[in-house]
Design a protein around this motif. Structure first.
Motif: not given
Length: 293
Positions: A150-157
């Motif tokens: 649920q972080s922006a990095n996870a979504t982008q990755d």
């Protein structure tokens, strides 16, 4: 109700230790949850990652202290976890719109108040799901560690991983491996939630495995026996998926008298690539366990 109270207990723990290193595992235990599930739920309920909340609270408190004009900037930087005055100044300026020295000399700072989580009950909405019990089985996949749930990095990755494997031929390889009669009918997005570390968790793209020979660059992973709550998401992706997952977190788990989250694995089951179709359907499989009295 204990579940929502647990989230508040976790926030209270963070606030009580805001100038110390926050132990995410301890915060999760305050919420009666695993670290993976807690961080995902926190992001959905609060609209930000736990890390972002901690960062903004620290910068808010730092601004309040500097505006009093009695403390050195370097002391405030160290107090709130910044290794150098330069890194603190960059973060402070991004958050407040003014530099620490300007704040110290009367500049207006921003206030970010502590969160308070409350459960608002809404009636009359039916959430369909089914329970599937599966013995141990295997998937063939490619996986990669991505940012915290649920972080922006996870979504982008995760988005980048789907794009990468769509372009490099991996998708075609995986589709060719789909058994004739799989239980999960389609490509799988796999969250290996039990393998979360301080910064990352493994996310895989794969299909069910039937024992055939596969390319060496694909990985065969054994999934232990689990009980799953299965939800159908209907509508254009990713909006429909996000809405369904939010309802799972805010309606199903808080109000279920029988099941709770089991730290193990989650599956997204995509039946086709037509994800922009307003009538698109996919499934979300979440490992659960029966509540103990």
């Amino acid at each position: 109700m204990n579940w929502i109270q647990g989230i508040q207990r976790a926030i209270d723990y963070v606030e009580a230790n805001i100038t110390e290193e926050i132990d995410y595992e301890k915060a999760a235990k305050k919420a009666y949850s695993s670290s993976f599930h807690f961080q995902r739920v926190f992001g959905i309920l609060c609209g930000m990652s736990l890390g972002d909340y901690i960062r903004m609270r620290r910068l808010s408190l730092a601004g309040e202290e500097l505006s009093k004009g009695n403390t050195k900037i370097i002391d405030i930087a160290m107090k709130y976890g910044y290794d150098t005055p330069e890194s603190f100044s960059r973060a402070f300026t991004r958050f407040h719109g003014i530099s620490p020295s300007e704040a110290k000399h009367g500049g207006r700072v921003k206030i970010f108040t502590p969160l308070s989580v409350k459960l608002t009950l809404t009636g009359g909405n039916k959430m369909d799901y089914r329970i599937e019990k599966r013995d141990t089985f295997q998937v063939v996949c490619k996986r990669k560690r991505v940012g915290k749930p649920q972080s922006a990095n996870a979504t982008q990755d995760i988005t980048a991983l789907w794009q990468e494997h769509g372009a490099d031929g991996t998708m075609e390889k995986l589709i060719a491996c789909i058994p004739k009669n799989p239980i999960m009918k389609g490509l799988l997005g796999i969250c290996f939630s039990s393998e979360l570390n301080a910064e990352h968790f493994p996310y895989g793209i794969g299909v069910e495995y039937d024992g055939r020979k596969v390319d060496d660059d694909l990985e065969i992973v054994t999934i232990p026996a689990n009980t799953y709550a299965v939800f159908t998401s209907k509508g254009k992706m990713p909006d429909a998926f996000i809405e369904t997952y939010n309802r799972i977190v805010t309606e199903f788990f808080p109000q279920s008298s029988q099941y709770e989250y089991a730290e193990n694995v989650e599956f997204e089951v995509y039946s086709s690539a037509d994800t922009l179709n307003p009538n698109y359907q996919c499934e979300i499989w979440i490992a659960v366990k029966e509540k103990t009295v």
